[in-house]
Design a protein around this motif. Sequence first.
Motif, short mmCIF file in Angstrom:
data_model
loop_
_atom_site.label_atom_id
_atom_site.label_comp_id
_atom_site.label_asym_id
_atom_site.label_seq_id
_atom_site.Cartn_x
_atom_site.Cartn_y
_atom_site.Cartn_z
N THR A 89 0.86 -1.17 0.00
CA THR A 89 0.00 0.00 0.00
C THR A 89 0.90 1.22 0.00
O THR A 89 2.01 1.20 0.50
CB THR A 89 -0.94 0.00 1.21
N LEU A 90 0.43 2.29 -0.61
CA LEU A 90 1.26 3.49 -0.73
C LEU A 90 0.95 4.51 0.34
O LEU A 90 1.72 5.40 0.61
CB LEU A 90 1.08 4.12 -2.11
N ASP A 91 -0.24 4.39 0.96
CA ASP A 91 -0.62 5.41 1.93
C ASP A 91 -1.01 4.80 3.29
O ASP A 91 -1.69 5.43 4.08
CB ASP A 91 -1.78 6.25 1.39
N ASN A 92 -0.58 3.55 3.54
CA ASN A 92 -0.88 2.86 4.79
C ASN A 92 -2.37 2.60 4.98
O ASN A 92 -2.79 2.17 6.04
CB ASN A 92 -0.39 3.65 6.02
N SER A 93 -3.17 2.92 3.96
CA SER A 93 -4.60 2.70 4.16
C SER A 93 -4.89 1.22 3.95
O SER A 93 -4.18 0.52 3.23
CB SER A 93 -5.40 3.55 3.17
N SER A 118 2.66 10.26 -6.53
CA SER A 118 3.46 9.27 -5.81
C SER A 118 2.59 8.32 -4.99
O SER A 118 3.03 7.25 -4.59
CB SER A 118 4.48 9.96 -4.92
N LYS A 119 1.34 8.71 -4.75
CA LYS A 119 0.44 7.87 -3.97
C LYS A 119 -0.59 7.18 -4.85
O LYS A 119 -1.45 6.46 -4.35
CB LYS A 119 -0.30 8.72 -2.92
N ASP A 120 -0.54 7.47 -6.15
CA ASP A 120 -1.56 6.92 -7.05
C ASP A 120 -0.90 6.40 -8.33
O ASP A 120 -0.56 7.17 -9.21
CB ASP A 120 -2.58 8.02 -7.38
C1 LIG Z 1 3.07 4.27 7.00
O1 LIG Z 1 3.38 3.69 8.20
C2 LIG Z 1 4.76 3.65 8.54
C3 LIG Z 1 4.93 2.87 9.81
O2 LIG Z 1 3.87 3.07 10.66
C4 LIG Z 1 5.25 5.09 8.67
O3 LIG Z 1 6.64 5.08 8.94
C5 LIG Z 1 5.00 5.80 7.34
O4 LIG Z 1 5.36 7.17 7.45
C6 LIG Z 1 3.54 5.73 6.96
N1 LIG Z 1 3.36 6.27 5.65
C7 LIG Z 1 2.39 7.11 5.36
C8 LIG Z 1 2.37 7.57 3.96
O5 LIG Z 1 1.57 7.48 6.17
#
Ligand SMILES: *[C@@H]1O[C@H](CO)[C@@H](O)[C@H](O)[C@H]1NC(C)=O
Length: 775
Positions: A58-62, A180-182
């Motif tokens: 995943t690119l945005d932690n979602s 960068s996220k898409d």
């Molecule tokens: C995703 O999660 C990681 C670890 O929790 C963090 O270091 C990173 O900044 C996060 N990325 C975004 C795009 O939020």
Amino acid sequence: MRNFNLITIIISIISVYLLFQISKSIAAETDSITNSQSLSKNQSIVSKKGEFELGFFTLDNSTNHYYLGIWYKRIPGQTVVWVANREKPATNPNSLQLIINNTLLLRQDSNTVLWSVNITRKLKNPILQLLDSGNLVLTEENKYLWQSFDFPGNTLLQGMKLGKDLKTGLDRRVTAWKSSKDPSPGTLNWGMDVTMWPQPMQRVGSKKQFNSGPWIGLGYGSKPTTKRQSFFSLFFISNEDEVYFGFHLDNNSVPVRMVLDQATSRRLYMVWIDSDQEWQVYVSLPRDFCESYSVCGPNSNCDWNKSVAEACGCLRGFRPNSAGGCLRDKPLNCESDGFVKYVKMKVPDTENCWYLNQSMNLDECREKCLRNCSCTAYANSDIRGEGSGCALWSGDLNDLRILPDAGQDLYIRVPASELAFCLIWKRRKKAILNVDQSKEEQEEDPEVKFYDLSVIASSTDNFSDKNKLGEGGFGPVFMGTLENGQRIAVKRLSTGSGQGLNEFKNEIALIAKLQHRNLVKLQGYCIQNEEKLLIYEYMPNKSLDFFIFEQTQRMVLDWPTRFNVIRGITRGLLYLHQDSRLTVIHRDLKASNILLDHKMNPKISDFGLARILGEDQATEITRRIVGTYGYIAPEYAIDGNFSVKSDVYSFGVLLLEIVSGKRNRGDQHQNKHTNLTEYAWKLWMEGRALELISEDIKESCNGSEALRCIHISFLCLEQHPHDRPSMSSVVMMLSSEICLPKPKQPALFVGEYSSSNKTNLASVNELTMSILEPR
Ligand SMILES: *[C@@H]1O[C@H](CO)[C@@H](O)[C@H](O)[C@H]1NC(C)=O
Ligand SMILES: *[C@@H]1O[C@H](CO)[C@@H](O)[C@H](O)[C@H]1NC(C)=O
Ligand SMILES: *[C@@H]1O[C@H](CO)[C@@H](O)[C@H](O)[C@H]1NC(C)=O
Ligand SMILES: *[C@@H]1O[C@H](CO)[C@@H](O)[C@H](O)[C@H]1NC(C)=O
Ligand SMILES: *[C@@H]1O[C@H](CO)[C@@H](O)[C@H](O)[C@H]1NC(C)=O
Ligand SMILES: *[C@@H]1O[C@H](CO)[C@@H](O)[C@H](O)[C@H]1NC(C)=O
Ligand SMILES: *[C@@H]1O[C@H](CO)[C@@H](O)[C@H](O)[C@H]1NC(C)=O
Ligand SMILES: *[C@@H]1O[C@H](CO)[C@@H](O)[C@H](O)[C@H]1NC(C)=O
Ligand SMILES: *[C@@H]1O[C@H](CO)[C@@H](O)[C@H](O)[C@H]1NC(C)=O
Ligand SMILES: *[C@@H]1O[C@H](CO)[C@@H](O)[C@H](O)[C@H]1NC(C)=O
Ligand SMILES: *[C@@H]1O[C@H](CO)[C@@H](O)[C@H](O)[C@H]1NC(C)=O
Ligand SMILES: *[C@@H]1O[C@H](CO)[C@@H](O)[C@H](O)[C@H]1NC(C)=O
């Protein structure tokens, strides 16, 4: 009891650890999945040597934007090089599966297909394998079926081919991510234009944005050919089956990738620097202004070594087209045409290339081009060694530029007259004839003057210093004496000067049409190779600045003579602005450009900087500022906005100088005032304007005429162009006692400029030309 518990806990931890290790190791050990196997969210496969990994990310932690992709295994930070489901992220990652079951597909919720390969038939024993090159390959009983390298994302890796498979029609292009996220496809794309002579082309949508140029043996047309990339080298393959390009790594242990970046519209070649643990941009393209596709328009040449404002120039034989680019000056004649050679060029866009032969030589190439009337240019197709091969173009020549460290010779077709040894302007027919024709014409038409370079050279003693009348920004002016005793003034345009062929022709074309007793007459011109000469009537009494500023000469010009000079300049300028068939703006009016004949009548000289205005155009924004400190109108200096009213401003300055005998710049004015305008205005406001009049003419001076001149000059110096009078009003104001409007504070603008338009201003001083100045 306690011990037992502890042991139990330890055993549990070990078993969890082992379980974890086992499930990981299964994924880590395999580089492929086979029929009926699948890959789910927590699993991945890794290429044999551990270079690349295929899995979900995943690119945005979602939790609801999951993609299947490939990234570098060894490099921290998950650098993704390929994405399967670019446009359809998984929204329910826990149900996500990459599955090979007769076909290869990515699905979620067991029935929603997010991505699949385009094979509809049932597969027998298919294997999906991730290779150490980063290529994901699907095979069926050892036969190749599909590979990710054929469907690039935003990244080019070593081994990938960008271009066309001519047999299947498959066109491999890189497309940027939206952001960068898409990873879904943006508008920026890069691939191979399969023209007669293929060229890599970067586009926005379908619009051309940056053309690398065709492969010329050593590299692409626009790349420096001598400098070798130290991390990778480019290659080009063209045969009956396919046309493609790509790059090789020079050192396999240093990862290199090319990424097309939507945000910056650039191609970034990035190198992994192990010691810094980061990707560094090694090359970023396009590099300069001239690399933007056909930035100067058709038939013009971009020269990055010049300022942005001056980078574009028409090819020889072409003139600016109001719609952009340049148009042919005169039609081609076909068989009698010739070619102008340009060196260090990027060849034109090969969309208009209609013939390519790798075994012809340059002479054969020229012959072939000459024989076809629609052929407009030719060049070698391979620059290695002495050069070989032949490429021919027709129609407009697009995307031309000079490449200072590389490039090649390009030959552009022009009518023979462009190449004639010596040219002469013929007033009646407005034609440019070559030597022989004009000699014939001369007998019937005594007005036509013919100048051969050798004649001019001997008339000026080979341009000897003792015949030098002055030196301006564009080159020296010499006095010449023809064999019949007639005197001429020869302006020898220095080749390194800013005055290019176009300005030169502009001046000739203009002056040719202008006939007025207060304008210097052009008698002819001569071009030979780099030599460009203008031949004027000779003015024995030099220029106005010699008489009004020189201590010893001031007495010579008494007030009646000065007033006569002022009226003459006014009439000449009025003719330029209104009475000739064209509207001509001089743009560099100043004392040294006013020449005096034997009766001390003024004649305005040097129209090289003038521009013709269209009938309904009151002003024109110019990209190039010409003029002289002290005379230049503020709107022109700051915004490049010139009109007849910028000439009126310069005339206002000139008027003050003639009356006061002081230079607007350079002279020490009283009361610490550093410029004449300011000083004059101060005196005017204090009711002491008569003090401005030069001491040398006080006796002969008609006070009311002089005051009137000062008054008019303030009106001409108004800040706003529309507040300044036209030259016809000035003529009226000078010749009758009509009541003049009250002047406002003049635009005090003669010193340093504070403007952001730096590129324009940089040229102000360089381009100043003072002709016929005293030695
Ligand atoms: C995703 O999660 C990681 C670890 O929790 C963090 O270091 C990173 O900044 C996060 N990325 C975004 C795009 O939020
Ligand atoms: C993936 O791993 C997490 C914990 O590591 C686990 O909770 C989850 O059930 C796993 N999902 C699948 C589909 O195996
Ligand atoms: C594989 O495909 C067959 C028929 O095409 C189907 O019956 C079977 O359920 C599929 N297996 C999976 C795991 O989807
Ligand atoms: C799949 O392949 C067929 C034949 O090769 C082609 O006609 C079709 O357009 C392809 N479909 C997609 C979505 O690429
Ligand atoms: C390749 O790069 C590695 C790492 O930078 C370096 O140690 C090695 O000497 C290079 N090899 C060659 C042949 O340049
Ligand atoms: C290329 O030029 C050579 C030499 O003129 C000629 O013999 C050959 O037939 C040409 N090839 C093609 C494909 O036109
Ligand atoms: C002449 O050039 C045109 C392209 O402008 C081309 O289509 C045509 O075939 C050429 N004619 C000959 C005889 O080569
Ligand atoms: C480019 O300009 C620089 C300085 O302005 C000059 O030294 C150099 O020779 C020029 N190069 C070319 C190829 O004209
Ligand atoms: C001018 O130069 C040419 C060749 O450079 C020479 O032959 C000729 O004698 C010179 N003439 C004069 C007047 O110096
Ligand atoms: C102007 O030129 C004429 C002719 O050459 C000459 O007789 C006259 O003395 C000159 N006047 C001045 C003021 O130099
Ligand atoms: C000059 O700069 C001004 C303001 O910075 C801008 O509005 C104007 O368009 C510029 N003119 C040119 C010719 O670039
Ligand atoms: C002209 O001189 C005055 C007085 O010194 C000064 O304030 C003004 O800035 C000058 N004008 C320019 C544009 O230099």
